[in-house]
Design a protein around this motif. Structure first.
Motif, short mmCIF file in Angstrom:
data_model
loop_
_atom_site.label_atom_id
_atom_site.label_comp_id
_atom_site.label_asym_id
_atom_site.label_seq_id
_atom_site.Cartn_x
_atom_site.Cartn_y
_atom_site.Cartn_z
N ALA A 51 0.82 -1.21 0.00
CA ALA A 51 0.00 0.00 0.00
C ALA A 51 0.86 1.26 0.00
O ALA A 51 0.55 2.24 -0.69
CB ALA A 51 -0.93 -0.01 1.21
N THR A 99 -7.76 -4.08 -3.70
CA THR A 99 -8.03 -2.73 -3.20
C THR A 99 -7.63 -1.66 -4.20
O THR A 99 -8.05 -0.51 -4.07
CB THR A 99 -7.29 -2.48 -1.88
N SER A 100 -6.83 -2.01 -5.20
CA SER A 100 -6.41 -1.02 -6.20
C SER A 100 -6.39 -1.66 -7.58
O SER A 100 -7.40 -1.70 -8.27
CB SER A 100 -5.03 -0.45 -5.83
N ALA A 138 -13.19 -4.99 -2.13
CA ALA A 138 -11.90 -4.86 -1.47
C ALA A 138 -11.90 -5.56 -0.12
O ALA A 138 -10.94 -6.25 0.25
CB ALA A 138 -11.55 -3.38 -1.30
N ALA A 139 -12.99 -5.40 0.63
CA ALA A 139 -13.08 -6.04 1.95
C ALA A 139 -13.27 -7.54 1.84
O ALA A 139 -12.97 -8.28 2.78
CB ALA A 139 -14.22 -5.43 2.76
N SER A 176 2.31 2.03 -3.47
CA SER A 176 1.33 1.96 -4.55
C SER A 176 1.46 3.16 -5.48
O SER A 176 1.39 4.31 -5.05
CB SER A 176 -0.08 1.93 -3.96
N ALA A 229 -15.92 -0.81 -2.02
CA ALA A 229 -15.43 -1.24 -0.71
C ALA A 229 -15.75 -2.70 -0.43
O ALA A 229 -14.99 -3.40 0.23
CB ALA A 229 -16.04 -0.36 0.38
N ARG A 283 -17.56 3.05 -4.24
CA ARG A 283 -16.11 3.02 -4.01
C ARG A 283 -15.52 1.62 -4.12
O ARG A 283 -14.32 1.44 -3.99
CB ARG A 283 -15.78 3.61 -2.64
N SER A 337 -22.50 -4.84 -3.92
CA SER A 337 -21.15 -4.64 -4.45
C SER A 337 -20.92 -5.35 -5.78
O SER A 337 -19.97 -5.04 -6.48
CB SER A 337 -20.11 -5.13 -3.44
#
Length: 332
Positions: A37, A255-256, A150-151, A40, A147, A145, A202
């Motif tokens: 992270a 996450t990215s 990612a989670a 990144s 989320a 977003r 999601s």
């Protein structure tokens, strides 16, 4: 104090050694999760640029100057070709050079961090006339977003690890452990997909398709760990769990994007089940399966490897139970 107690005390490692080991483990955890992270940034992110040749070359030079090595630019003839590259998952976005007003095309569903980066770059294209930004493949309105996806990376990994650990402790038969791992992967995939798609909003696309990808990921991890435990014991289970947790999870790019991770590590993450599952989920959920072939092949390879390890473990157990009888010498 009895002699046995004294002997047990002597066998225990010194307190200093225990503290040193715990500190080392804590440091490894921090590095595994924080380093990707903290480092990144874009690295050869596929980007399409549509427009006249000289203008495309000028934009490419500007991108190289602003973010050296950040983008892998592909020149396309027009906006339609750029949109097609994005929908096929061959590009994260595009820049359309229009004489009246330039346009930046993004796909937040393919990587919200990259989409944000391209949106920021849109202000530099034409300071006098800000570029128009269009999200070609947006994230769902209930999760703008991303989320949830990612989670979801951590439960995917923990699901496989917990399944392998629990089945190893609670089920004696190797074949029943394998059946349990596959059954749990199916039920876990259905449950996680239902939560992410119908409750959190999601996911989009086929519910069964999303559940299938999740189930493949859980099964790939749990079967591999079961096979390692079968062959190497607790050490094999711990080694496999550490690889999935300390490498697979932080390097998944969920996450990215894989191209945002340190050079080489993003590619490695895509060869592990969590990274392959994340890419396949994005493809199946938002891009009608485009770009899903490679990550599904990776997951299939891990499934086959897990089954192979379990087969080797079964053969080893069989030899241990039924050792070959040595020929007895003849006596006169």
């Amino acid at each position: 104090m009895s002699a046995e107690v004294h002997a047990a005390e002597r066998r225990r490692p010194p307190l200093v050694a225990v503290i040193t080991l715990l500190t080392a483990l804590l440091t490894v955890l921090l590095i595994a999760f924080a380093w990707p992270a903290a480092r990144s940034e874009p690295r050869d992110v596929p980007l399409a640029v549509a427009g006249p040749g000289p203008a495309v070359a000028q934009v490419k030079a500007g991108l190289d100057q602003a973010l050296p090595g950040g983008f892998d630019v592909t020149a396309v003839p027009d906006r339609a070709a750029a949109v097609q590259l994005i929908q096929d998952r061959d590009a994260y976005g595009a820049i359309v050079l229009d004489s009246a007003q330039p346009e930046v095309l993004t796909a937040s569903a393919g990587g919200p961090v990259v989409a944000q980066l391209l949106t920021q770059l849109s202000t530099r294209l034409s300071p006098q006339s800000p570029a128009k930004v269009t999200d070609i493949v947006p994230l769902p309105k209930d999760d703008p977003r991303g989320a949830g996806l990612a989670a979801g990376a951590l439960p995917l990994v923990l699901g496989g690890i917990i399944a392998a650990g629990a089945l190893t402790q609670l089920v004696r038969s190797g074949s029943r452990r394998m059946i349990g791992a596959v059954a749990f992967a199916i039920t876990g995939g259905l449950a996680l997909a239902a939560v992410l798609q119908y409750w959190l909003g999601s996911f989009e696309g086929s519910y069964l398709g999303n559940a299938g990808v999740i189930a493949m990921s859980i099964a790939a991890i749990s079967l591999t760990l079961l096979g390692l435990e079968w062959l190497l014991g607790t050490a094999g289970l711990a080694l496999g769990g550490a690889v999935m947790m300390l490498l697979g999870n932080p390097l998944s790019g969920m996450t990215s994007a894989p191209e945002m991770l340190p050079s080489g590590w993003g590619a490695l993450g895509q060869l592990l089940p969590p990274g392959a599952a994340g890419t396949a989920l994005r493809s199946v959920s938002f891009f009608d399966g485009a770009g899903a072939a490679r990550p599904l092949v990776v997951l299939t390879c891990w499934l086959v490897a897990g089954l192979a390890l379990c087969a080797l473990g079964a053969m080893r157990s069989q030899r241990a139970v039924h050792p070959r009888h040595e020929a007895k010498p003849l006596t006169v």
